[in-house]
Enzyme design. Structure first.
Site, mmCIF file in Angstrom:
data_model
loop_
_atom_site.group_PDB
_atom_site.id
_atom_site.type_symbol
_atom_site.label_atom_id
_atom_site.label_comp_id
_atom_site.label_asym_id
_atom_site.label_seq_id
_atom_site.Cartn_x
_atom_site.Cartn_y
_atom_site.Cartn_z
ATOM 1 N N GLY A 41 0.823 -1.200 0.000
ATOM 2 C CA GLY A 41 0.000 0.000 0.000
ATOM 3 C C GLY A 41 0.853 1.245 0.000
ATOM 4 N N GLY A 47 2.465 5.568 4.709
ATOM 5 C CA GLY A 47 1.709 6.211 5.779
ATOM 6 C C GLY A 47 0.357 5.624 6.092
ATOM 7 N N GLY A 69 -0.093 2.612 7.563
ATOM 8 C CA GLY A 69 -0.026 1.790 8.772
ATOM 9 C C GLY A 69 0.433 0.365 8.554
ATOM 10 C CE LYS A 70 3.429 -0.192 3.235
ATOM 11 N NZ LYS A 70 3.116 1.247 3.247
ATOM 12 C CB SER A 98 -5.762 3.448 -16.712
ATOM 13 O OG SER A 98 -4.980 4.486 -16.194
ATOM 14 C CE LYS A 134 -6.775 4.686 -12.314
ATOM 15 N NZ LYS A 134 -6.801 3.831 -13.519
#
Length: 798
Positions: A378, A381, A383-384, A701, A744
């Site tokens: 992820g 910041g 929280g991993k 994309s 997105k």
């Protein structure tokens, strides 16, 4: 013999059944009181005594003493059962005759019984106040009637003689007493009664009515027992020899110690060697490892203590002996407590917490860690790292963190060989040594930023560490002996999986830790960040408070991130300014709202795109994913008179440029249907530009968005600005799925867009969007580029 007063119920039952017993006394099937035996088997022609104390057994014994002293005896399947049922004892047993009974202190009775013949329970008549069974008697031939029986008897006698010669607990006279037995069945029973074998094996012999098969089974058991006893003797002999050797060494060392004391003190080297050997004895090491350490200690004993080589050897021995080879912290996996800790430490991240709790539940049930290594992926910041720390806290394990960012040397993982000066173990072994246990929670932080150079590839070294099938024998270059890492709970973190080598990623289970919504950030700030920063900066709630509007102001105009690290930094910045004012004499309470935020933090640093203004030709609203979350992306296209040149600006990457080319080729293939000049690619120059040109952009994309912008420019049809879109395009106009849908859509919602066009195959990703945002949006699913036109083109305008 002491007589005991009979139970009144038994006396009544005796009166009722006495005549009936006399009538069937001559038949093959008779009724007998029955006693289940615990851990004991009685054979026919066998006399032995045993104690009984259970009420039912005493009642059955009293009944038997009145009825010809006959009783049926069968063994319990589980000797620990105090109240057996008919399903808990074997149906084949022995009809016995009570020879003597003696009352013992404590309401128990000692009984002397002679086994008469085998019997099979046909029916359990009743269970209370004692077991009463209908038993069929099994008769046996008197003597051996053929050569086969005689041969079997001789074979069994030979095996029994070998058994007695090895097993000294059986008197030699026993063999002399059984040689004279001519009945094959009786011979088998008498020999079996003297064997120290399992209850199940004795029961097999009881249940075998054919005397030939009984002798065959008995011989198999004897041969097996003889083999086991021979092995036991070999083991005992080896142990005794080893003990004698150890005692000899001990006495010699003690003598040497006394001599040294007499000569003026114990040598320091000998004391150190004794200490090493003592520590080695306390460790339960594998034989090969122990031999290597002993060899190193003996080598060290012959070195000059002050030499450099002795220092290397000493450091190696101390490292080996200080490792937690057998020390583990006890797991305390309580899913309810673990869930409370995860909720206490982190707001939101429901799917991550759910997967972590499932992982812990599997460990608790299987009592094993074999399985995929968790990889938390992820943006920064979110929280991993703290999630991994919370996992360790929730199960009561030690926590180790190793950052892999910028690590390029394989020796960081595997250590240096002892041939190098200053060699040390790798960081994994060193960390485990420092924790003092072999089963910590080990976090490899930033695994996507690991590098490689001429010193080796650390990612390849991690393959063995993170493979549950291999890490039980992990060998550090410094140790040169395998160390078991299978009990370690490995967790990794990364910002993206794109830079993680394929083989390494294959060993891990990826858990996406997506960014927070604005509402999430507000809750995190109110519940966690504000109280934490107020305390850290020496303030109290009576000095400062943050309004919700003030927090939203910091989130929207002073930070641009998926996590909350910068948010916490800015809140801390405000707290420090208030702390300075307090120290300089300002005693009033500060309520931090939008005005105070701007006063403390200065002008706004971040400006999100807000969709406003009229519709324009050739300008479409796209959606992009960045490492700090989602963003809106305006794509501009212009068709200018020229010679068919295509110009792409705005720092587009290769993939994005290819998407633009694909869109133009598709438009050429359907130009008639779109009412576009067929030779537009010859008469017009097409210029595609993406604003914020200094920022590199790449990815497939934006294919749908660029194609729509080009069609708008060529047809002169305005495009709605309040509709955003994303999706990859093919040459045939099909729309393919893309990633980052959650981020997105959140960016589109923040910019005021309420209608989003997504690839049809991304429909499942809509469920990942927070409900409060999902309910406020309209989603249109695209299978083909032509599905875009009714939703974005303003009809009637040219």
């Amino acid at each position: 013999m002491d007589e005991k007063k009979l139970n009144p119920e038994i006396e009544d039952e005796l009166i009722e059944t006495e005549d009936e017993t006399e009538e069937i006394s001559e038949a093959d099937v008779k009724e007998y009181p029955m006693i289940p035996l615990r851990g004991l088997t009685v054979f026919p022609n066998m006399v032995l005594h045993f104690d009984i104390g259970r009420e039912k057994s005493i009642n059955a014994l009293e009944k038997a003493m009145i009825m010809n002293q006959h009783i049926f005896l069968s063994s319990q399947m589980d000797e620990n059962l105090d109240l057996p049922t008919p399903d808990d004892f074997y149906k084949v047993g022995v009809i016995g005759k009570i020879k003597q009974m003696l009352k013992l202190p404590g309401d128990s009775i000692r009984v002397l019984v002679e086994g008469l013949s085998r019997g099979v329970i046909e029916e359990v008549i009743f269970e209370v106040p004692y077991f009463r069974c209908r038993v069929r008697t099994v008769d046996e031939p008197e003597t051996a009637d053929d050569a086969e029986s005689e041969a079997l008897m001789r074979t069994v006698l030979a095996s029994f003689e070998n058994y007695i010669n090895i097993n000294k607990s059986i008197a030699p006279e026993v063999f002399a007493s059984v040689v004279s037995i001519e009945n094959p069945g009786r011979l088998a029973d008498v020999i079996a009664s003297h064997l120290d074998i399992k209850l199940e094996d004795k029961q097999l012999l009881i249940e075998e009515f054919d005397h030939k098969k009984r002798l065959e089974k008995l011989n198999e058991i004897l041969v097996k027992e003889i083999e086991i006893m021979n092995i036991e003797q070999d083991i005992s002999s080896k142990v005794k020899s080893q003990m004698n050797q150890n005692q000899r060494e001990y006495y010699l060392r003690e003598q040497l110690r006394v001599i040294q004391e007499e000569l003026g003190g114990v040598d320091e080297l000998e004391e150190e060697l004794d200490n090493f050997r003592k520590q080695l004895d306390e460790l339960e090491l594998e034989e090969k490892t122990r031999e290597k350490v002993e060899k190193e200690i003996n080598r060290f004993s012959k070195m000059q203590p002050s030499s450099a080589e002795a220092t290397v050897s000493r450091n190696y021995i101390e490292t080996i002996l200080s490792l937690p080879w057998n020390k583990e912290s006890e797991d305390n996996i309580d899913l309810i407590k673990a869930e409370e800790i995860l909720n206490e430490d982190h707001y939101g991240l429901e799917k991550v917490k759910e997967r972590v709790l499932e992982y812990l539940a599997v460990i608790q049930l299987s009592e094993s860690l074999k399985g995929p290594i968790l990889c938390l992926v992820g943006p920064p910041g979110v929280g991993k790292t703290s999630i991994a720390r919370s996992i360790a806290r929730s199960i009561g394990r030690e926590f180790v963190r190793m950052s892999l960012g910028g690590v390029r040397d394989e020796a960081e993982i595997r250590g240096h060989r002892r041939t190098y000066i200053g060699a040390i173990p790798g960081r994994i072994i060193s960390a485990i040594k420092d924790t003092g246990v072999k089963n910590p929670v080990f976090l490899f932080d930033e695994v996507d930023k690991i590098g490689a150079d001429y010193k080796g590839d650390p990612a390849s070294a991690l393959l063995e560490v993170l493979d549950p099938e291999q890490n039980k024998d992990f060998t550090d270059h410094y140790l040169e002996v395998p160390f078991d890492l299978s009990k370690v709970m490995f967790i990794t973190t990364a910002n993206s999986t794109s830079t993680i080598p394929g083989p390494l990623l294959d060993r891990m289970e990826v858990i996406d830790v997506s960014g927070y919504t604005e509402e999430d950030k507000v809750q995190i700030a109110q519940k966690y960040l504000v109280p934490k920063q107020i305390k850290q900066n020496g303030l109290t709630k009576s000095r400062i408070s943050f309004t919700e509007a003030g927090i939203r102001n910091v989130i929207n105009y002073y930070t641009r991130e998926s996590g909350v690290r910068n948010l916490e930094r800015e809140i801390g910045n405000i707290c420090r300014k208030v702390a300075r004012n307090v120290v300089t004499g300002d005693t009033g309470k500060v309520s931090v709202g939008p005005k105070k935020v701007q006063e403390f933090l200065g002008k706004k640093k971040v400006h999100f795109d807000i969709i406003k203004g009229e519709t324009e030709v050739g300008v479409t609203t796209g959606l992009a994913w960045t490492i700090v979350g989602g963003d809106t992306l305006f794509i501009e296209a212009a068709a200018l008179p020229g010679t068919g040149k295509i110009q792409l600006t705005g720092q587009m990457g290769d993939v994005m440029q290819e998407s633009a080319m694909t869109g133009i080729s598709y438009i050429r293939s359907v130009s008639k249907k779109l009412k576009i000049e067929e030779d537009f690619y010859k008469n017009y120059d097409i210029h595609i530009h993406i604003p914020e040109g200094a920022v590199p952009k790449d990815g497939p994309s934006a294919g749908v968005t660029m194609c729509t912008a080009i069609i708008s420019a060529l047809t002169g049809t305005p495009v709605r600005k309040d509709v955003a879109m994303t999706g990859e395009i093919t040459l045939t106009g099909k729309v393919l799925p893309v990633g980052g849908i959650r981020e997105k859509v959140l960016a589109a919602h923040r910019a005021g867009v309420r209608k989003v066009l997504l690839p049809a195959e991304n429909e499942i990703d809509i469920q990942e969007i927070p409900e409060i945002v999902r309910d406020d949006m309209e989603f249109v699913l695209l299978k083909h580029v032509k599905d875009v036109f009714p939703n974005v083109f303003v009809k009637g305008d040219k």
